[in-house]
Motif scaffolding. Structure first.
Motif, PDB file in Angstrom:
ATOM      1  N   PRO A   1    -112.419 -44.069   2.970  1.00  0.00           N
ATOM      2  CA  PRO A   1    -111.178 -43.325   2.757  1.00  0.00           C
ATOM      3  C   PRO A   1    -111.255 -42.490   1.493  1.00  0.00           C
ATOM      4  O   PRO A   1    -111.860 -42.902   0.515  1.00  0.00           O
ATOM      5  N   LEU A   2    -110.642 -41.328   1.530  1.00  0.00           N
ATOM      6  CA  LEU A   2    -110.717 -40.417   0.393  1.00  0.00           C
ATOM      7  C   LEU A   2    -109.565 -40.632  -0.588  1.00  0.00           C
ATOM      8  O   LEU A   2    -109.281 -39.794  -1.400  1.00  0.00           O
ATOM      9  N   THR A   3    -108.933 -41.785  -0.506  1.00  0.00           N
ATOM     10  CA  THR A   3    -107.829 -42.066  -1.417  1.00  0.00           C
ATOM     11  C   THR A   3    -108.314 -42.777  -2.663  1.00  0.00           C
ATOM     12  O   THR A   3    -107.547 -43.095  -3.540  1.00  0.00           O
ATOM     13  N   SER A   4    -109.593 -43.048  -2.746  1.00  0.00           N
ATOM     14  CA  SER A   4    -110.134 -43.662  -3.955  1.00  0.00           C
ATOM     15  C   SER A   4    -111.257 -42.784  -4.482  1.00  0.00           C
ATOM     16  O   SER A   4    -111.888 -42.053  -3.732  1.00  0.00           O
ATOM     17  N   THR A   5    -111.510 -42.872  -5.763  1.00  0.00           N
ATOM     18  CA  THR A   5    -112.587 -42.090  -6.354  1.00  0.00           C
ATOM     19  C   THR A   5    -113.914 -42.487  -5.749  1.00  0.00           C
ATOM     20  O   THR A   5    -114.721 -41.645  -5.386  1.00  0.00           O
ATOM     21  N   ARG A   6    -114.167 -43.780  -5.618  1.00  0.00           N
ATOM     22  CA  ARG A   6    -115.442 -44.249  -5.058  1.00  0.00           C
ATOM     23  C   ARG A   6    -115.618 -43.747  -3.625  1.00  0.00           C
ATOM     24  O   ARG A   6    -116.699 -43.324  -3.249  1.00  0.00           O
ATOM     25  N   GLY A   7    -114.552 -43.793  -2.821  1.00  0.00           N
ATOM     26  CA  GLY A   7    -114.637 -43.308  -1.449  1.00  0.00           C
ATOM     27  C   GLY A   7    -114.963 -41.831  -1.407  1.00  0.00           C
ATOM     28  O   GLY A   7    -115.799 -41.390  -0.631  1.00  0.00           O
ATOM     29  N   LEU A   8    -114.319 -41.070  -2.278  1.00  0.00           N
ATOM     30  CA  LEU A   8    -114.571 -39.636  -2.344  1.00  0.00           C
ATOM     31  C   LEU A   8    -116.004 -39.365  -2.764  1.00  0.00           C
ATOM     32  O   LEU A   8    -116.705 -38.573  -2.147  1.00  0.00           O
ATOM     33  N   LEU A   9    -116.470 -40.044  -3.805  1.00  0.00           N
ATOM     34  CA  LEU A   9    -117.823 -39.808  -4.304  1.00  0.00           C
ATOM     35  C   LEU A   9    -118.871 -40.214  -3.287  1.00  0.00           C
ATOM     36  O   LEU A   9    -119.817 -39.480  -3.046  1.00  0.00           O
ATOM     37  N   SER A  10    -118.713 -41.382  -2.647  1.00  0.00           N
ATOM     38  CA  SER A  10    -119.744 -41.819  -1.708  1.00  0.00           C
ATOM     39  C   SER A  10    -119.764 -40.935  -0.469  1.00  0.00           C
ATOM     40  O   SER A  10    -120.827 -40.656   0.074  1.00  0.00           O
ATOM     41  N   ALA A  11    -118.605 -40.472  -0.022  1.00  0.00           N
ATOM     42  CA  ALA A  11    -118.568 -39.566   1.131  1.00  0.00           C
ATOM     43  C   ALA A  11    -119.240 -38.247   0.785  1.00  0.00           C
ATOM     44  O   ALA A  11    -119.990 -37.692   1.576  1.00  0.00           O
ATOM     45  N   MET A  12    -118.992 -37.760  -0.409  1.00  0.00           N
ATOM     46  CA  MET A  12    -119.546 -36.471  -0.809  1.00  0.00           C
ATOM     47  C   MET A  12    -121.038 -36.548  -1.096  1.00  0.00           C
ATOM     48  O   MET A  12    -121.754 -35.583  -0.867  1.00  0.00           O
ATOM     49  N   ASP A  13    -121.513 -37.692  -1.574  1.00  0.00           N
ATOM     50  CA  ASP A  13    -122.930 -37.826  -1.918  1.00  0.00           C
ATOM     51  C   ASP A  13    -123.840 -37.653  -0.713  1.00  0.00           C
ATOM     52  O   ASP A  13    -124.998 -37.284  -0.860  1.00  0.00           O
ATOM     53  N   THR A  14    -123.330 -37.918   0.476  1.00  0.00           N
ATOM     54  CA  THR A  14    -124.161 -37.849   1.673  1.00  0.00           C
ATOM     55  C   THR A  14    -124.192 -36.455   2.291  1.00  0.00           C
ATOM     56  O   THR A  14    -124.898 -36.243   3.265  1.00  0.00           O
ATOM     57  N   LEU A  15    -123.448 -35.527   1.730  1.00  0.00           N
ATOM     58  CA  LEU A  15    -123.313 -34.207   2.340  1.00  0.00           C
ATOM     59  C   LEU A  15    -124.029 -33.119   1.553  1.00  0.00           C
ATOM     60  O   LEU A  15    -124.080 -33.166   0.334  1.00  0.00           O
ATOM     61  N   PRO A  16    -124.560 -32.116   2.268  1.00  0.00           N
ATOM     62  CA  PRO A  16    -125.094 -30.934   1.570  1.00  0.00           C
ATOM     63  C   PRO A  16    -123.936 -30.170   0.919  1.00  0.00           C
ATOM     64  O   PRO A  16    -122.786 -30.333   1.325  1.00  0.00           O
ATOM     65  N   PRO A  17    -124.225 -29.321  -0.064  1.00  0.00           N
ATOM     66  CA  PRO A  17    -123.165 -28.631  -0.814  1.00  0.00           C
ATOM     67  C   PRO A  17    -122.141 -27.899   0.045  1.00  0.00           C
ATOM     68  O   PRO A  17    -120.947 -27.980  -0.217  1.00  0.00           O
ATOM     69  N   GLU A  18    -122.597 -27.203   1.086  1.00  0.00           N
ATOM     70  CA  GLU A  18    -121.631 -26.457   1.898  1.00  0.00           C
ATOM     71  C   GLU A  18    -120.694 -27.394   2.662  1.00  0.00           C
ATOM     72  O   GLU A  18    -119.536 -27.090   2.900  1.00  0.00           O
ATOM     73  N   GLU A  19    -121.202 -28.576   3.024  1.00  0.00           N
ATOM     74  CA  GLU A  19    -120.357 -29.559   3.709  1.00  0.00           C
ATOM     75  C   GLU A  19    -119.386 -30.213   2.726  1.00  0.00           C
ATOM     76  O   GLU A  19    -118.269 -30.567   3.098  1.00  0.00           O
ATOM     77  N   LYS A  20    -119.801 -30.371   1.470  1.00  0.00           N
ATOM     78  CA  LYS A  20    -118.891 -30.898   0.450  1.00  0.00           C
ATOM     79  C   LYS A  20    -117.691 -29.973   0.308  1.00  0.00           C
ATOM     80  O   LYS A  20    -116.553 -30.428   0.218  1.00  0.00           O
ATOM     81  N   ASP A  21    -117.962 -28.660   0.295  1.00  0.00           N
ATOM     82  CA  ASP A  21    -116.877 -27.689   0.178  1.00  0.00           C
ATOM     83  C   ASP A  21    -115.923 -27.805   1.367  1.00  0.00           C
ATOM     84  O   ASP A  21    -114.710 -27.768   1.202  1.00  0.00           O
ATOM     85  N   LYS A  22    -116.480 -27.949   2.571  1.00  0.00           N
ATOM     86  CA  LYS A  22    -115.638 -28.091   3.757  1.00  0.00           C
ATOM     87  C   LYS A  22    -114.805 -29.365   3.680  1.00  0.00           C
ATOM     88  O   LYS A  22    -113.635 -29.368   4.043  1.00  0.00           O
ATOM     89  N   LEU A  23    -115.427 -30.444   3.218  1.00  0.00           N
ATOM     90  CA  LEU A  23    -114.712 -31.715   3.102  1.00  0.00           C
ATOM     91  C   LEU A  23    -113.536 -31.578   2.142  1.00  0.00           C
ATOM     92  O   LEU A  23    -112.419 -31.991   2.450  1.00  0.00           O
ATOM     93  N   LEU A  24    -113.784 -30.971   1.010  1.00  0.00           N
ATOM     94  CA  LEU A  24    -112.708 -30.808   0.033  1.00  0.00           C
ATOM     95  C   LEU A  24    -111.621 -29.885   0.549  1.00  0.00           C
ATOM     96  O   LEU A  24    -110.445 -30.083   0.268  1.00  0.00           O
ATOM     97  N   ALA A  25    -112.011 -28.881   1.291  1.00  0.00           N
ATOM     98  CA  ALA A  25    -111.029 -27.940   1.803  1.00  0.00           C
ATOM     99  C   ALA A  25    -110.207 -28.548   2.939  1.00  0.00           C
ATOM    100  O   ALA A  25    -109.044 -28.205   3.115  1.00  0.00           O
ATOM    101  N   SER A  26    -110.796 -29.470   3.698  1.00  0.00           N
ATOM    102  CA  SER A  26    -110.116 -29.985   4.877  1.00  0.00           C
ATOM    103  C   SER A  26    -109.437 -31.328   4.657  1.00  0.00           C
ATOM    104  O   SER A  26    -108.599 -31.729   5.441  1.00  0.00           O
ATOM    105  N   ARG A  27    -109.801 -32.035   3.633  1.00  0.00           N
ATOM    106  CA  ARG A  27    -109.224 -33.356   3.370  1.00  0.00           C
ATOM    107  C   ARG A  27    -108.560 -33.353   2.008  1.00  0.00           C
ATOM    108  O   ARG A  27    -109.072 -32.787   1.061  1.00  0.00           O
ATOM    109  N   ARG A  28    -107.468 -34.039   1.919  1.00  0.00           N
ATOM    110  CA  ARG A  28    -106.768 -34.150   0.651  1.00  0.00           C
ATOM    111  C   ARG A  28    -106.766 -35.617   0.229  1.00  0.00           C
ATOM    112  O   ARG A  28    -106.605 -36.490   1.062  1.00  0.00           O
ATOM    113  N   VAL A  29    -106.945 -35.848  -1.041  1.00  0.00           N
ATOM    114  CA  VAL A  29    -106.763 -37.204  -1.526  1.00  0.00           C
ATOM    115  C   VAL A  29    -105.264 -37.444  -1.615  1.00  0.00           C
ATOM    116  O   VAL A  29    -104.472 -36.508  -1.674  1.00  0.00           O
TER     117      VAL A  29
END
Length: 112
Positions: free
Chosen positions: A11-39
């Motif tokens: 879940p992206l409601t915690s810092t750890r969840g956000l960081l671990s989800a983002m660590d597995t993605l290439p940079p362009e996918e990180k941008d999409k994740l941030l744009a499409s999901r809100r904490v």
């Protein structure tokens, strides 16, 4: 490898969840994740100084974490920082693009 896997991400409601989800993605996918999901805004604003420092690391801006810690920037304060705040005073972020990245990501996470 990203298709259909959203339900398996932490879940992206915690810092750890956000960081671990983002660590597995290439940079362009990180941008999409941030744009499409809100904490969760309350959770984001409730971040402590260490969580803000971890978030800076996730943006590849960890070199600023010590200054943010010294200035006691928590989630609530982070949401109010302006370009001028980041550039001057205790934070002294001289790179305009780094400041823009922080401001843009905060807005994306808040959904504004």
């Amino acid at each position: 490898a990203v298709g259909g896997g959203a339900e398996h991400q932490p879940p992206l409601t915690s810092t750890r969840g956000l960081l671990s989800a983002m660590d597995t993605l290439p940079p362009e996918e990180k941008d999409k994740l941030l744009a499409s999901r809100r904490v969760d805004v309350d959770a984001f604003m409730g971040w402590g100084v260490d969580q803000v420092a971890e978030w800076l690391e996730s943006l590849q801006l960890g070199q600023y974490a010590p200054k943010f810690r010294d200035a006691k920037v928590d989630g609530n304060l982070l949401t109010t920082l302006t370009d001028e705040d980041l550039a001057s005073g205790e934070l002294q972020m001289t790179n305009r693009l780094h400041r823009k990245k922080i401001i843009t990501r905060v807005k994306q996470m808040l959904g504004t």
